[in-house]
Design an enzyme around this catalytic site. Structure first.
Site, short mmCIF file in Angstrom:
data_model
loop_
_atom_site.label_atom_id
_atom_site.label_comp_id
_atom_site.label_asym_id
_atom_site.label_seq_id
_atom_site.Cartn_x
_atom_site.Cartn_y
_atom_site.Cartn_z
N SER A 225 0.83 -1.21 0.00
CA SER A 225 0.00 0.00 0.00
C SER A 225 0.86 1.26 0.00
O SER A 225 1.88 1.33 0.68
CB SER A 225 -0.88 0.00 1.25
OG SER A 225 -1.39 1.30 1.48
N GLN B 222 1.37 0.07 -4.83
CA GLN B 222 0.16 0.89 -5.05
C GLN B 222 0.48 2.32 -4.61
O GLN B 222 0.95 2.55 -3.51
CB GLN B 222 -1.00 0.31 -4.22
CG GLN B 222 -2.26 1.14 -4.27
CD GLN B 222 -2.38 2.08 -3.09
OE1 GLN B 222 -2.11 1.70 -1.96
NE2 GLN B 222 -2.79 3.32 -3.35
N THR C 156 -4.03 4.41 -7.31
CA THR C 156 -5.43 4.26 -6.87
C THR C 156 -6.19 5.53 -7.19
O THR C 156 -5.77 6.63 -6.80
CB THR C 156 -5.49 3.91 -5.38
OG1 THR C 156 -4.98 2.57 -5.22
CG2 THR C 156 -6.92 3.94 -4.85
N ARG D 214 -16.85 6.20 6.50
CA ARG D 214 -16.90 4.80 6.94
C ARG D 214 -17.71 4.81 8.23
O ARG D 214 -17.19 5.19 9.29
CB ARG D 214 -15.49 4.28 7.18
CG ARG D 214 -14.51 4.64 6.06
CD ARG D 214 -14.23 3.50 5.13
NE ARG D 214 -13.49 3.94 3.95
CZ ARG D 214 -12.18 3.80 3.77
NH1 ARG D 214 -11.45 3.22 4.69
NH2 ARG D 214 -11.61 4.20 2.66
N LYS E 105 -5.99 1.55 -10.33
CA LYS E 105 -6.82 0.74 -9.43
C LYS E 105 -8.07 1.54 -9.07
O LYS E 105 -7.95 2.66 -8.55
CB LYS E 105 -6.04 0.39 -8.16
CG LYS E 105 -6.85 -0.37 -7.12
CD LYS E 105 -5.97 -0.80 -5.95
CE LYS E 105 -6.71 -1.63 -4.92
NZ LYS E 105 -7.59 -0.86 -4.05
N HIS F 95 -12.87 -0.64 -4.19
CA HIS F 95 -12.21 -0.49 -2.89
C HIS F 95 -12.87 -1.37 -1.82
O HIS F 95 -12.94 -0.99 -0.65
CB HIS F 95 -12.24 0.99 -2.47
CG HIS F 95 -10.96 1.49 -1.88
ND1 HIS F 95 -10.03 2.20 -2.59
CD2 HIS F 95 -10.45 1.40 -0.62
CE1 HIS F 95 -9.02 2.52 -1.81
NE2 HIS F 95 -9.24 2.04 -0.61
N ASP G 299 -10.90 -6.99 -7.63
CA ASP G 299 -11.04 -7.33 -6.21
C ASP G 299 -12.42 -6.90 -5.73
O ASP G 299 -13.19 -6.29 -6.46
CB ASP G 299 -9.92 -6.72 -5.35
CG ASP G 299 -9.97 -5.20 -5.26
OD1 ASP G 299 -11.06 -4.61 -5.36
OD2 ASP G 299 -8.90 -4.60 -5.08
N GLY H 144 -14.62 -8.63 -2.29
CA GLY H 144 -15.44 -9.74 -1.81
C GLY H 144 -14.97 -11.12 -2.23
O GLY H 144 -15.69 -12.09 -2.05
#
Ligand SMILES: Cc1cc2nc3c(=O)[nH]c(=O)nc-3n(C[C@H](O)[C@H](O)[C@H](O)COP(=O)(O)O)c2cc1C
Length: 350
Positions: free
Chosen positions: A114, A135, A163, A172, A222, A246, A277, A279
């Site tokens: 990351s 990334q 990204t 969040r 990404k 994400h 990506d 799940g």
């Protein structure tokens, strides 16, 4: 001499690794990892759309030898799964990214480090025994990114993915409710000169152009979810399209990645490698994505639970179980090589 008594691995299934992580983590850290943006609809949709796809079962094929090897951007991989880039790993293991790199190495799995890593890129590269890619976040201006990219290249990372789906940091809601700030929890001191400008919010295609001129490494994006963006990227020479929302942590109520994938694969038409990506927790999930044209699947939270539950050994165990699942289920649907996973293998079955 008596033979050594074989010891059973500590974890036998993926759900028990997740449960162990939940039990050992402080509540706020668990929710930061497991949570997603606002209503978490994107996160649920990723999973729901994977579950509604069925795999066709072809029998009476000799499946004694199953070959999982593949490549990404020309880099040979032992199997088509990668550790997704995740910031804040120190909240899940004291040695964070370094421990994740050890686990990925033991699991023979590509690690995407990351751009929000708490470690110098050189220190993570030093312990790595599997391929590594980087990334990038625009956490500074071009001068700042240029210096970082030079270090990343010198340390031996094989590709860069910028990204592009964090123009704003999302709400969040579990963290908001818990009054939890990952930055504070990681004890990152506020910048004495005040908050930095939000470089991510200012990112445009001109920055992608700049990035491709600045690094000698192949460049990926990404967070691509539309045909138009994928087409524009490959027209510019982007070599990796990473279909991602994400893990539901950014735009709420967006499409699932598995649904976004097929039209993007058609539009890209082999001009770039495709990753996905969101799940993907099981070997069968990997089969579905590869059959629909992805080359590599990145796994975030499931790797994170391995790290939290048992450090590098936990990550390696997640890789081992997922790889076993992939192999077994490829055998059960009668396909022995990665290139045999073709679109006819998957159909919608609500
Ligand atoms: C704790 C955590 C931190 C993350 N940090 C980053 C990051 O620093 N950069 C990034 O591009 N994506 C980040 N992501 C998103 C992942 O790379 C990936 O897109 C997502 O987790 C995939 O979904 P999955 O967790 O369901 O496998 C993060 C995800 C999690 C769970």
């Amino acid at each position: 001499m008596t033979p050594p008594i074989p010891t059973a691995p500590r974890f036998m299934t993926l759900p028990e690794i997740r449960r162990a992580a939940r039990e050992c983590l402080p509540r706020d850290h668990w929710n930061f990892g497991d949570g997603a943006a606002e209503t978490e609809s994107t996160k649920r949709r990723n999973r729901r759309h994977l579950d509604r796809l069925a795999i066709q079962q072809n029998v009476l094929v000799d499946v004694r030898q199953i070959d999982l090897t593949t490549t990404l951007l020309g880099v040979p991989l032992a199997w088509p799964v990668a550790v997704a880039p995740m910031g804040g790993l120190v909240l899940f293991n004291p040695e964070g990214d370094v421990e994740m790199a050890r686990g990925a190495g033991r699991g023979q799995t590509l690690q995407w480090l990351s751009g929000a890593t708490g470690w110098p890129v050189e220190d993570v590269a030093k312990v790595a025994t599997a391929p590594q890619m980087f990334q990038l976040y625009a956490h500074g201006d071009h001068g700042w990114m240029g210096e970082l990219l030079a270090r990343v290249e010198a340390a031996g990372y094989k590709a860069i993915a910028l990204t592009v789906d964090v123009q704003q940091y999302s709400r969040r809601e579990r963290d908001v409710f818990n009054r939890f700030s990952p930055r504070q929890a990681m004890e990152i001191a506020p910048n004495p000169r005040g908050p930095l400008p939000n470089f991510q919010a200012g990112l445009t295609w001109a920055d992608v152009d700049w990035l491709m001129k600045t690094t000698t490494l192949p460049v990926g994006l990404k967070g691509i979810m539309t045909v138009a963006d994928a087409r524009r990227a490959v027209d510019m020479g982007v070599k990796l399209i990473w279909v991602s929302n994400h893990g539901g942590r950014q735009l709420d109520h967006t499409q699932s990645t598995i649904e976004a994938l097929s039209p993007i694969v058609d539009a890209v038409a082999g001009r770039a490698d495709i990753m996905i990506d969101g799940g993907f927790n099981r070997g069968t999930d990997v089969i579905k994505a590869l059959a629909r044209g992805a080359r590599v699947v990145a796994v975030g939270r499931t790797m994170l639970w391995g790290l939290a539950a048992d450090g590098a050994a936990g990550v390696a165990r997640v890789c081992e179980i997922m790889r076993d699942e992939l192999k077994i289920n490829m055998g059960l649907c009668g396909r022995t090589r990665i290139q045999d996973l073709t679109p006819d293998l998957i159909f919608r079955a609500d």
